[in-house]
Enzyme design. Structure first.
Site: not given
Ligand code: PEP
Ligand code: MG
Length: 576
Positions: A195, A437, A461, A508
């Protein structure tokens, strides 16, 4: 004598200031007997403290909804409000006061320890972590009861800031420090997703966490330097070290203001290729930051934050309003909205979270959505309705199986058929894409390419599942390595398959926003990067320096390496 402590860098920048040790109010609690005739007063004292803390939390909540605080903090405040309203905590404390004739602070701490013990035995890490919320709420109550709500020192005259040093900080504490010339945060516990880390980043305050015993190693008012970029703190630095860091800090500031000048520049490489730099957002409020950096669109809108920590799920109308707000804010740019990625560390709420043997491998993301088709359909209808307002695309997280894609596409068709029958407008050709992922997905891309319109690599992930490292577990954080040859092969393989089959691919995950990896990803052929808005300009700077013709063959050689150390060294050399 100066000395250095190493922790985890979670919020970049350099802070120089004096230590303010945040005391552990819970350690100061005494146990004393309350005479029977005063027990009613003691319960009233407890109730007064509960009302005060309720007021504090309502104030914090208002700060989050008025946009002064990061939206994720709102969810933490909600959790603490829930704890405060939970009879398991407060009713039992009242009972203890009556039955044992004890003081309110002691009754609260007894019940807190009992609840923490219960939380500790839960296997689900999300629920287990909630023990921290119980402790933080009780700490707030005890501070009020003891009459010292944790006042901060006044602003210093020597121009130096205050460095908060604590065992742990609640996000609401962290937000509360914003107007007190706080320059840095240092804590014993926590990881990059803790957090404190999330809030410190959103407030742009340098922070180092996971220092284990920092509270025992520094003294109140002692001078320290926090290097939130390298994850170190220097205690009692001499004048020479302070000067060196002042210089480094002003260099960073100059760098930052130079970066601002890149806002209107297109991200074009030296050999003339334009790269798309998109943003990741969590709520429509983040669009202001997206506009400031003039991003090329939204590459990931994490809609699950609309669902988390609430008593009542958002209905179609509320969801439609949120999605429409984002799409309308960028009508001529692509806006990729991800269907909710709930489960694992992003459980819907404490009360509904299932206790699973291994949540990261359990019912999360699209698996969860398909297990709750009604909830999923409501979101799909809201998304389709928002699609008429701009260039919206739908993205599905955590796909691994063809049947997951097929089921999702069937549900999208069902939502479309319903809207058609109701004569509600939507974009019939809304592109549907998937996140890569899970390693299995990266190794079986054909089934995704045949069914979907675009792919986005979620490296956070992908790394977690490839290396079997829980991304939220600070104990294994040192093994979480984006440059592991296996990870690079999966990322590069996905990018090149996309290029071969004419399928747009983006990244991303956090890797896309880390300048250390920009040249590597460009050399792999990546042309769409999606990241936190605060990273856009730094990544643009890297793009402007890149020559794709030179990078591609070098990166091909790196992909043949199977020793992490050699990979790391070669990646560093790309920048020379
Ligand atoms: C990821 O897993 O890289 C992703 C962008 O999704 P999150 O971080 O929301 O799991
Ligand atoms: Mg993810």
């Amino acid at each position: 004598m100066p000395f250095t402590l190493h922790g985890l860098p979670v919020s970049q920048g350099i802070a120089i200031g004096h230590v303010h040790l945040v005391s552990h109010a819970l350690l100061e609690v005494n146990h004393y007997h309350v005479a029977p005739k005063h027990l009613a007063d003691e319960i009233e004292r407890l109730d007064g403290a509960i009302a005060t803390v309720q007021g504090e939390l309502v104030g914090l909540k208002a700060a989050t909804t008025s946009g002064q605080a990061h939206s994720e903090v709102g969810a933490f405040v909600d959790l603490q409000m829930m704890m405060l309203a939970d009879p398991m905590l407060t009713d039992t404390a009242r009972e203890l006061i009556k039955s044992r004739g004890c003081n309110a602070e002691w009754a609260l701490v007894q019940q807190m320890e009992h609840l923490v013990d219960q939380f500790r035995q839960i296997e689900d890490p999300y629920l287990r972590e909630r023990q921290a919320d119980v402790v933080q709420v009780v700490e707030r109550l005890v501070k009020v009861l003891l009459g010292h709500p944790g006042h901060l020192p006044p602003k210093r005259r020597d121009g130096l800031g205050t460095i908060i040093v604590a065992h742990d900080l609640s996000p609401s504490d962290t937000i509360g420090f914003r107007d007190h010339n706080i320059s840095g945060f240092v804590t014993d516990v926590g990881g990059p997703t803790s957090h404190t880390a999330i809030v410190a980043r959103s407030l742009k305050i340098p922070a180092v966490v996971g220092l284990h015993h920092v509270r025992d190693l520094v003294e109140d008012d002692e001078l320290v330097i926090v290097d939130g970029t390298r994850g170190i703190i220097i205690v009692a630095p001499d004048e020479r070290i302070v000067e060196e860091y002042r210089l480094r800090r002003s260099e960073l500031e100059i760098e930052r203001s130079k970066l601002n000048r890149l806002r209107d520049t297109r991200a074009t490489t030296l050999d003339g290729e334009t790269i798309n730099l998109l943003c990741n957002i969590e709520t429509p409020k983040d669009m202001a930051a997206v506009k400031t950096v003039k991003a090329d669109g939204i590459g990931l809108y994490r809609t699950e934050f609309l669902f988390m920590g609430r008593d009542v799920l958002p209905d179609e109308e509320e969801q439609y309003e949120a999605y429409r707000a984002v799409v309308k804010a960028m009508p001529d740019k692509p806006v990729t909205i991800r269907t909710f990625d709930l489960g694992a560390d992003k459980a819907l709420d404490r009360a509904h979270a299932r206790v699973e043997p291994n949540p990261a491998l359990g019912l999360r993301a699209v698996r969860y959505s398909l297990a709750e088709p009604k909830m999923f359909l409501t979101q799909l209808r809201a998304l389709l309705r928002a699609s008429v307002h701009g260039q919206m695309q739908i993205m599905v997280p955590m796909l691994a199986h063809a049947q997951e894609i097929d089921q999702t596409l069937r549900l999208i068709d069902k939502a479309k058929a319903e809207l058609r029958a109701e004569k509600i407008k939507f974009n019939e050709a809304v592109p549907v894409g998937g996140m890569i992922e899970i390693p299995a997905a990266a190794l079986a891309l054909g089934m995704f390419i045949r069914r979907l319109s675009f792919l986005s690599i979620g490296t956070n992930d992908l790394i977690q599942y490839t290396l079997a490292i829980d991304r939220a577990d600070e104990a294994v954080v040192h093994l979480y390595d984006p440059l592991h040859p296996a990870v690079l092969k999966l990322v590069a393989g996905t990018i090149s398959a996309g290029a071969r089959f004419g399928m747009p691919v983006s990244v991303c995950g956090e890797m896309a926003g880390d300048p250390e990896y920009t040249l590597l990803l460009l050399g792999m052929g990546l042309r769409n990067f999606s990241m936190h808005p605060s990273n856009i300009l730094e990544i643009k700077q890297q793009v402007l320096r890149a020559d794709l013709g030179e990078l591609a063959p070098k990166v091909q050689r790196i992909l043949k390496m199977d020793e992490q150390a050699r990979v790391r060294e070669a990646v560093q050399r790309l920048a020379l």
